[in-house]
Design an enzyme around this catalytic site. Sequence first.
Site, PDB file in Angstrom:
ATOM      1  N   GLY A  85      -1.081   6.622  -0.207  1.00  0.00           N
ATOM      2  CA  GLY A  85      -1.474   7.681   0.724  1.00  0.00           C
ATOM      3  C   GLY A  85      -0.744   8.998   0.494  1.00  0.00           C
ATOM      4  N   ARG A  97       1.037  13.943   7.347  1.00  0.00           N
ATOM      5  CA  ARG A  97       1.831  14.315   8.516  1.00  0.00           C
ATOM      6  C   ARG A  97       3.292  14.625   8.179  1.00  0.00           C
ATOM      7  NH1 ARG A  97      -0.361   9.160  11.808  1.00  0.00           N
ATOM      8  NH2 ARG A  97      -0.797   8.496   9.663  1.00  0.00           N
ATOM      9  N   LEU A 140       0.843  -1.197   0.000  1.00  0.00           N
ATOM     10  CA  LEU A 140       0.000   0.000   0.000  1.00  0.00           C
ATOM     11  C   LEU A 140       0.879   1.249   0.000  1.00  0.00           C
ATOM     12  CD1 LEU A 140      -2.705  -1.037   2.621  1.00  0.00           C
ATOM     13  CD2 LEU A 140      -2.458  -1.682   0.212  1.00  0.00           C
ATOM     14  N   ALA A 141       0.746   2.046  -1.044  1.00  0.00           N
ATOM     15  CA  ALA A 141       1.643   3.206  -1.176  1.00  0.00           C
ATOM     16  C   ALA A 141       0.946   4.369  -1.851  1.00  0.00           C
ATOM     17  CB  ALA A 141       2.881   2.803  -1.967  1.00  0.00           C
ATOM     18  N   ALA A 200      58.319  20.721 -17.382  1.00  0.00           N
ATOM     19  CA  ALA A 200      57.395  21.583 -16.645  1.00  0.00           C
ATOM     20  C   ALA A 200      56.814  22.644 -17.569  1.00  0.00           C
ATOM     21  CB  ALA A 200      58.131  22.244 -15.482  1.00  0.00           C
ATOM     22  N   ASN A 254      40.158  17.941 -21.213  1.00  0.00           N
ATOM     23  CA  ASN A 254      39.382  16.883 -21.880  1.00  0.00           C
ATOM     24  C   ASN A 254      38.150  17.398 -22.594  1.00  0.00           C
ATOM     25  OD1 ASN A 254      38.223  17.519 -19.382  1.00  0.00           O
ATOM     26  ND2 ASN A 254      37.237  15.521 -19.211  1.00  0.00           N
ATOM     27  N   ASN A 260      54.443   8.959 -13.106  1.00  0.00           N
ATOM     28  CA  ASN A 260      54.283  10.058 -12.145  1.00  0.00           C
ATOM     29  C   ASN A 260      53.655  11.270 -12.830  1.00  0.00           C
ATOM     30  OD1 ASN A 260      54.901  11.009  -9.339  1.00  0.00           O
ATOM     31  ND2 ASN A 260      55.795  12.658 -10.578  1.00  0.00           N
ATOM     32  N   ASN A 293      -1.173  -3.170  15.830  1.00  0.00           N
ATOM     33  CA  ASN A 293      -1.227  -3.733  14.476  1.00  0.00           C
ATOM     34  C   ASN A 293      -0.070  -3.141  13.671  1.00  0.00           C
ATOM     35  OD1 ASN A 293      -1.953  -4.475  11.853  1.00  0.00           O
ATOM     36  ND2 ASN A 293      -3.359  -2.723  11.665  1.00  0.00           N
ATOM     37  N   THR A 324      -7.164   2.535   3.839  1.00  0.00           N
ATOM     38  CA  THR A 324      -6.375   1.330   3.502  1.00  0.00           C
ATOM     39  C   THR A 324      -7.254   0.197   2.964  1.00  0.00           C
ATOM     40  OG1 THR A 324      -6.464   0.784   5.859  1.00  0.00           O
ATOM     41  CG2 THR A 324      -4.441   1.774   5.076  1.00  0.00           C
TER      42      THR A 324
HETATM   43  C1  UD1 Z   1      -2.268   1.881   9.607  1.00  0.00           C
HETATM   44  C2  UD1 Z   1      -3.283   0.970  10.300  1.00  0.00           C
HETATM   45  C3  UD1 Z   1      -2.942   0.881  11.779  1.00  0.00           C
HETATM   46  C4  UD1 Z   1      -1.523   0.374  11.948  1.00  0.00           C
HETATM   47  C5  UD1 Z   1      -0.537   1.234  11.178  1.00  0.00           C
HETATM   48  C6  UD1 Z   1       0.837   0.592  11.161  1.00  0.00           C
HETATM   49  C7  UD1 Z   1      -5.365   1.264   9.063  1.00  0.00           C
HETATM   50  C8  UD1 Z   1      -6.730   1.849   9.062  1.00  0.00           C
HETATM   51  N1  UD1 Z   1      -4.605   1.517  10.115  1.00  0.00           N
HETATM   52  O1  UD1 Z   1      -2.428   3.184  10.163  1.00  0.00           O
HETATM   53  O2  UD1 Z   1      -3.846  -0.021  12.421  1.00  0.00           O
HETATM   54  O3  UD1 Z   1      -1.196   0.358  13.319  1.00  0.00           O
HETATM   55  O4  UD1 Z   1      -0.944   1.376   9.797  1.00  0.00           O
HETATM   56  O5  UD1 Z   1       1.806   1.393  10.555  1.00  0.00           O
HETATM   57  O6  UD1 Z   1      -5.037   0.564   8.133  1.00  0.00           O
HETATM   58  N2  UD1 Z   1      -2.639   4.085   2.033  1.00  0.00           N
HETATM   59  C9  UD1 Z   1      -3.138   3.920   0.766  1.00  0.00           C
HETATM   60  N3  UD1 Z   1      -4.360   4.443   0.476  1.00  0.00           N
HETATM   61  C10 UD1 Z   1      -5.106   5.097   1.399  1.00  0.00           C
HETATM   62  C11 UD1 Z   1      -4.573   5.261   2.697  1.00  0.00           C
HETATM   63  C12 UD1 Z   1      -3.333   4.736   2.982  1.00  0.00           C
HETATM   64  O7  UD1 Z   1      -2.496   3.336  -0.109  1.00  0.00           O
HETATM   65  O8  UD1 Z   1      -6.230   5.528   1.051  1.00  0.00           O
HETATM   66  C13 UD1 Z   1      -1.301   3.535   2.324  1.00  0.00           C
HETATM   67  C14 UD1 Z   1      -0.312   4.612   2.759  1.00  0.00           C
HETATM   68  O9  UD1 Z   1       0.407   5.131   1.627  1.00  0.00           O
HETATM   69  C15 UD1 Z   1       0.613   3.852   3.701  1.00  0.00           C
HETATM   70  C16 UD1 Z   1      -0.271   2.730   4.246  1.00  0.00           C
HETATM   71  O10 UD1 Z   1      -1.394   2.641   3.382  1.00  0.00           O
HETATM   72  O11 UD1 Z   1       1.717   3.309   3.007  1.00  0.00           O
HETATM   73  C17 UD1 Z   1      -0.730   3.009   5.677  1.00  0.00           C
HETATM   74  O12 UD1 Z   1      -1.454   4.232   5.678  1.00  0.00           O
HETATM   75  P1  UD1 Z   1      -1.350   5.265   6.878  1.00  0.00           P
HETATM   76  O13 UD1 Z   1      -2.239   6.415   6.570  1.00  0.00           O
HETATM   77  O14 UD1 Z   1       0.055   5.552   7.202  1.00  0.00           O
HETATM   78  O15 UD1 Z   1      -2.020   4.402   8.037  1.00  0.00           O
HETATM   79  P2  UD1 Z   1      -1.726   4.531   9.597  1.00  0.00           P
HETATM   80  O16 UD1 Z   1      -2.474   5.675  10.131  1.00  0.00           O
HETATM   81  O17 UD1 Z   1      -0.260   4.489   9.821  1.00  0.00           O
HETATM   82 MG    MG Z   2       1.358   4.743   8.668  1.00  0.00          MG
END
Ligand code: UD1
Ligand code: MG
Length: 465
Positions: free
Chosen positions: A13, A17, A10-11, A431, A394, A385, A176, A85
């Site tokens: 987001g 923050r 999952l990447a 030289a 160059n 040398n 988690n 997520t």
């Molecule tokens: C999440 C978990 C939390 C856990 C924590 C661990 C959920 C709801 N919560 O919280 O229980 O303790 O990770 O690190 O899952 N992402 C998406 N799409 C979205 C939202 C997020 O791809 O719509 C990706 C983000 O890029 C990230 C990952 O999911 O790589 C986690 O998202 P993040 O918002 O950091 O979740 P946490 O609040 O850390």
């Molecule tokens: Mg996170």
Amino acid sequence: MNSELDILILAAGLGTRMRSGRAKVLHELDGRPLISHVCETALQLDPASVIVVVGHQADEVADVVRQTLDDPRISFVRQERLLGTGDAVASAREALAGRDSRLLILSGDVPLIRKETLSELLARHSAENAAATILTVCPDDPAGYGRVIRSGENEFERIVEQKDASADELAVGEINSGIYCFETKGLFGALSKVGNQNAQGEYYLTDVPGILKSEGARVALFLHDDGLEIEGVNDRRQLAEMERRLRSRTIRRLMLESGVTFTDPSSVHISAQAAIGRDTVIYQNVTIEGRTSIGESCTIRPGTRISNSTIGDRSEIKDNCLIADSSVGEDCIVGPMAHLRGKAEMAEKSRVGNFVELKKTHLGSGSKANHLTYLGDASIGTNTNIGAGTITCNYDGKNKNPTTIGDNVKIGSDTMLVAPVKVGDSAVTAAGSVVIEDVSEFALVAGVPARTKKDLRKADETKGN
Ligand code: UD1
Ligand code: MG
């Protein structure tokens, strides 16, 4: 149960923050983007596929993954709107349709997870015959994470997010990690039952295990004991703290397992990917980046930075050098204040001294360039040398041109070598020469432009008579 393995990362987001113009997973830890750490570890598990969910800055994230890890098993799915997520996983529904596999879900922002831990998680999942297995941990500070609530029988009950938790739930220390193994088949059905009635108005993946459990499926917990491995990066303070802890772990390993001496461990930065041989001494304020390899019994003096380079056994890198994408052979001396870059190569027993720059240059065995010199696109033979102030000219304004210098040559101080040009074996430049045409072997040249003054072989013969 020994089904195939698919991995979903999952990447998508925003990483709000981080307060950044760049997607969170593109921020670097140990010199590499967070997402690359996770993808690299995923590939080590020998999966059938690795699917990366991208959304915010989708093209940039996909490009970075392709640039750092070119692997046909990696593909991308796009999460159109960032609804949480759970929704992120749902966007892989089509990509995973019909798969009867185990699905390992990783977070793009949890970069230090190790393949050994993931293998243990997968083994536990199989052994427990579970529909879902959650990797959990009891960190020093659980703040911010989802809490894992266990039932009276110590079985999994549900996950509650920090923002939705009661005071009692917040007191729970087990969290988690955001890393799970699911049976792919059962996952998407449960996912369609996830709602967004929660503090963040998001579709939480963390609701899925609870739903599976309420339907009678088995949800297992795998409690791991290393908090650092599952730590998530959510803000820059956590990123800096993780960098610091990763660094001290690397230095500790190098001291205890590799036998490396650090005069001031807290002041050096060493990449976790670097290898250093025993009895090497690293002084204060040294930075070693990327896949650098340093041999045994080397000395790396204060203020030097070495990046993606190789240093042979018993070589000494003196103070304040920069060595990037280059290699230094055995028994060499470099610096102080030298700069090697662009595939510079120093063969064994060669020497580069004060204010000398080497770019895309091979310096042969036993050869020396000790003072105030630029050698670019050059090939230099053995035991030659290079006098103080020598410059390979160059660049003609359009092209970079090569300079070739033979064995046993003496290049006099302040010689300008106007490339392309060749200097034969055993030749000497006086030289201040400006060499604009090739110099034959054993020739002594001098002047501006340099002309042959003497054939040193004949001079030798005369002497011999
Ligand atoms: C999440 C978990 C939390 C856990 C924590 C661990 C959920 C709801 N919560 O919280 O229980 O303790 O990770 O690190 O899952 N992402 C998406 N799409 C979205 C939202 C997020 O791809 O719509 C990706 C983000 O890029 C990230 C990952 O999911 O790589 C986690 O998202 P993040 O918002 O950091 O979740 P946490 O609040 O850390
Ligand atoms: Mg996170």
